[in-house]
Design a protein around this motif. Structure first.
Motif, short mmCIF file in Angstrom:
data_model
loop_
_atom_site.label_atom_id
_atom_site.label_comp_id
_atom_site.label_asym_id
_atom_site.label_seq_id
_atom_site.Cartn_x
_atom_site.Cartn_y
_atom_site.Cartn_z
N LYS A 249 -68.17 -33.07 -63.96
CA LYS A 249 -68.11 -34.39 -63.33
C LYS A 249 -68.52 -34.31 -61.86
O LYS A 249 -68.32 -33.27 -61.21
CB LYS A 249 -66.72 -35.01 -63.46
N VAL A 250 -69.10 -35.39 -61.37
CA VAL A 250 -69.42 -35.53 -59.94
C VAL A 250 -68.80 -36.83 -59.47
O VAL A 250 -69.01 -37.89 -60.09
CB VAL A 250 -70.94 -35.55 -59.69
N LEU A 251 -68.04 -36.77 -58.39
CA LEU A 251 -67.50 -37.97 -57.76
C LEU A 251 -68.46 -38.39 -56.65
O LEU A 251 -68.93 -37.55 -55.89
CB LEU A 251 -66.12 -37.70 -57.16
N VAL A 252 -68.76 -39.68 -56.60
CA VAL A 252 -69.70 -40.20 -55.59
C VAL A 252 -68.96 -41.19 -54.70
O VAL A 252 -68.30 -42.12 -55.20
CB VAL A 252 -70.90 -40.90 -56.27
N PHE B 246 -68.49 -33.34 -55.13
CA PHE B 246 -68.31 -34.61 -54.41
C PHE B 246 -69.49 -34.87 -53.49
O PHE B 246 -69.90 -34.00 -52.72
CB PHE B 246 -67.01 -34.54 -53.60
N ILE B 247 -70.04 -36.08 -53.58
CA ILE B 247 -71.18 -36.48 -52.74
C ILE B 247 -70.82 -37.78 -52.03
O ILE B 247 -70.35 -38.73 -52.67
CB ILE B 247 -72.45 -36.71 -53.59
N GLU B 248 -71.03 -37.81 -50.73
CA GLU B 248 -70.76 -39.02 -49.98
C GLU B 248 -71.73 -39.13 -48.81
O GLU B 248 -72.38 -38.17 -48.43
CB GLU B 248 -69.32 -39.01 -49.44
N LEU C 102 -67.90 -25.13 -56.37
CA LEU C 102 -67.91 -26.59 -56.17
C LEU C 102 -68.73 -26.96 -54.94
O LEU C 102 -68.71 -26.24 -53.95
CB LEU C 102 -66.48 -27.11 -55.99
N ARG C 103 -69.42 -28.10 -55.02
CA ARG C 103 -70.23 -28.54 -53.88
C ARG C 103 -69.66 -29.83 -53.30
O ARG C 103 -69.24 -30.73 -54.01
CB ARG C 103 -71.68 -28.78 -54.34
N ARG C 104 -69.67 -29.88 -51.97
CA ARG C 104 -69.32 -31.11 -51.23
C ARG C 104 -70.49 -31.39 -50.31
O ARG C 104 -70.82 -30.58 -49.45
CB ARG C 104 -68.04 -30.91 -50.41
N GLU C 105 -71.12 -32.53 -50.50
CA GLU C 105 -72.30 -32.86 -49.72
C GLU C 105 -72.06 -34.16 -48.96
O GLU C 105 -71.65 -35.16 -49.56
CB GLU C 105 -73.53 -33.02 -50.62
#
Length: 334
Positions: free
Chosen positions: A141-144, A155-157, A314-317
Motif C-alpha cells: 500500500k501507498v498512502l498519499v 508515504f508520498i506528500e 519504506l519510502r517517504r517522499e
C-alpha cells in the motif's frame, strides 16, 4: 461469451495448452500458440482475471481510494496515477469514500475481495476499523497526502507547510498586513500544515495572528463562499485571503463579487492546488501549484516496486509545490 473450453476445441488443443499460452507458464509449440491466439481473437475470448490470479497470484490491478472525486484536485491526481499505472501494466479500480471513514473501510474490504495487487489510499480521516483493517492486511500500500495513524506504509506528500508559507509570504511581499486564512477541515493534516505555514510567515514578518482571521471550512466552493462572507463582514476586513484550496478560493471570489468588493484592487485572493479551473476563474487565480503529475507518477512507481519487492525499505517522499502568479492578487489599495 466464449469459454476457454470453446477456444481449446476450435484450436484443436487442450484447455491446459490454452492456459499456458495466455499465462506464458510453459513453452508451447509455435504452431499451437498461433492457432490459440487466432481463435482467441476470432471468438473475442476474454480470460478471467480472477481465474488467472488464482494461478499466478497477480491480477495486475490496483485499488485506489479517494475522499471525493468531485474535487478536481483528486480527479487530476487520479489521472496522473492512472496514466503511470497503465504504462506499468496495471489497471485501476477506483472507490470514492465521500469523506466517510466507515464507507472507506467498507470499500477497502471490497477491493481486497477483488484480489487487487496493491492499494493507493488518500484517506478521509481514520477510525479504529480502518486502522485495524490496514494493519492486518499484508497487501502492498501507498498512502498519499494523508497518513493513517498506526499504519506503516510508503508515504508520498507535497510540502503543505511550505506551500502555506509561500502563499502568505507572497501576500506580505505585496504589502498586505491584514491577511486572513480560509483553512480546510482541522482534522486533516494537510489543512493543519498549511495553517502552520501561514502563521509562520506572519510571525516572521512581525504581523499579529488574529483568531477571527482563521476560518475552517470544507474543501468546497460553498465552504469558501460561506467563509469569505464571514471574513468580509468583519469590522476590520482583511485586504488579502489565503484559501487552502482553489475551490474555496473560487467560491470566495463569488462572495466578494456579490458584496461589491473588487478583486484584486480591494481584496487579493490566493488559492492552493492549481486545478485546471484556476486559470479560468474571473479573475484568473493566483495559487500554489501542487506537483500532481509527479505525485501520480511516483505513487504508481513506488507501489509497483513494493509489489515486486515487499521487503524493500519504506519510502517517504515530500515533493515541493510552487507559486503561480495570475491576476487575483495585487498590492493593497492605498
Amino acid at each position: 461469451m466464449a469459454t476457454m473450453k470453446q477456444v481449446a476445441e476450435k484450436a484443436r488443443v487442450s484447455t491446459t495448452t490454452v492456459s499456458h499460452v495466455i499465462n506464458n507458464t510453459r513453452v508451447v509449440s509455435e504452431d499451437a500458440r498461433e492457432r490459440v491466439l487466432a481463435v482467441i481473437q476470432e471468438l473475442r475470448y476474454i480470460p478471467s482475471a480472477v481465474a488467472r490470479s488464482l494461478k499466478n497470484d497477480r491480477t495486475h490491478t490496483l485499488g485506489m481510494m479517494i475522499p471525493n472525486n468531485s474535487n478536481p484536485y483528486f480527479a487530476e491526481i487520479i489521472q496522473g496515477i492512472e496514466d503511470a499505472s497503465f504504462k506499468l501494466g496495471y489497471n485501476i479500480i477506483l472507490c470514492n469514500s465521500y469523506d466517510d471513514p466507515k464507507k472507506q473501510a467498507a470499500y477497502i474490504r471490497v477491493l481486497m475481495e477483488k484480489r487487487i495487487d496493491g492499494l493507493i489510499l488518500v484517506s478521509s480521516g481514520s477510525d479504529e476499523e480502518l486502522t485495524q483493517l490496514l494493519a492486518d492486511e499484508g497487501i502492498p500500500k501507498v498512502l498519499v497526502d494523508r497518513e493513517v495513524s498506526g499504519v506503516v506504509a510508503d508515504f508520498i506528500e507535497a510540502d503543505h507547510e511550505q506551500g502555506g508559507y509561500e502563499a502568505t509570504r507572497y501576500l506580505i511581499g505585496l504589502g498586505h498586513k491584514h491577511i486572513a486564512c480560509v483553512a480546510g477541515p482541522d482534522i486533516l493534516l494537510p489543512s493543519g500544515d498549511r495553517v502552520t505555514g501561514y502563521r509562520r510567515a506572519l510571525q516572521e514578518a512581525g504581523l499579529e495572528f488574529k483568531s477571527e482571521y482563521l476560518i475552517h471550512a470544507d474543501f468546497t466552493s460553498q465552504g469558501g463562499f460561506n467563509a469569505f462572507q464571514q471574513l468580509l463582514a468583519l469590522q476590520q476586513r482583511p485586504t488579502a485571503i489565503f484559501a487552502s484550496n482553489d475551490l474555496m478560493a473560487i467560491g470566495g471570489i463569488r462572495a466578494a463579487n456579490e458584496a461589491g468588493i473588487r478583486i484584486p484592487e480591494a481584496l487579493s485572493v490566493i488559492g492552493y492546488d492549481d486545478i485546471a479551473l484556476a486559470s479560468f476563474s474571473t479573475p484568473p487565480l493566483t495559487t500554489i501549484a501542487q506537483p500532481k503529475q509527479a505525485i501520480g507518477n511516483l505513487t504508481a512507481q513506488i507501489l509497483v516496486n513494493r509489489i515486486v519487492d515487499p521487503e524493500a525499505p519504506l519510502r517517504r517522499e515530500m515533493l515541493k509545490s510552487s507559486l503561480v502568479i495570475r491576476q487575483s492578487t495585487s498590492k493593497p489599495e492605498a
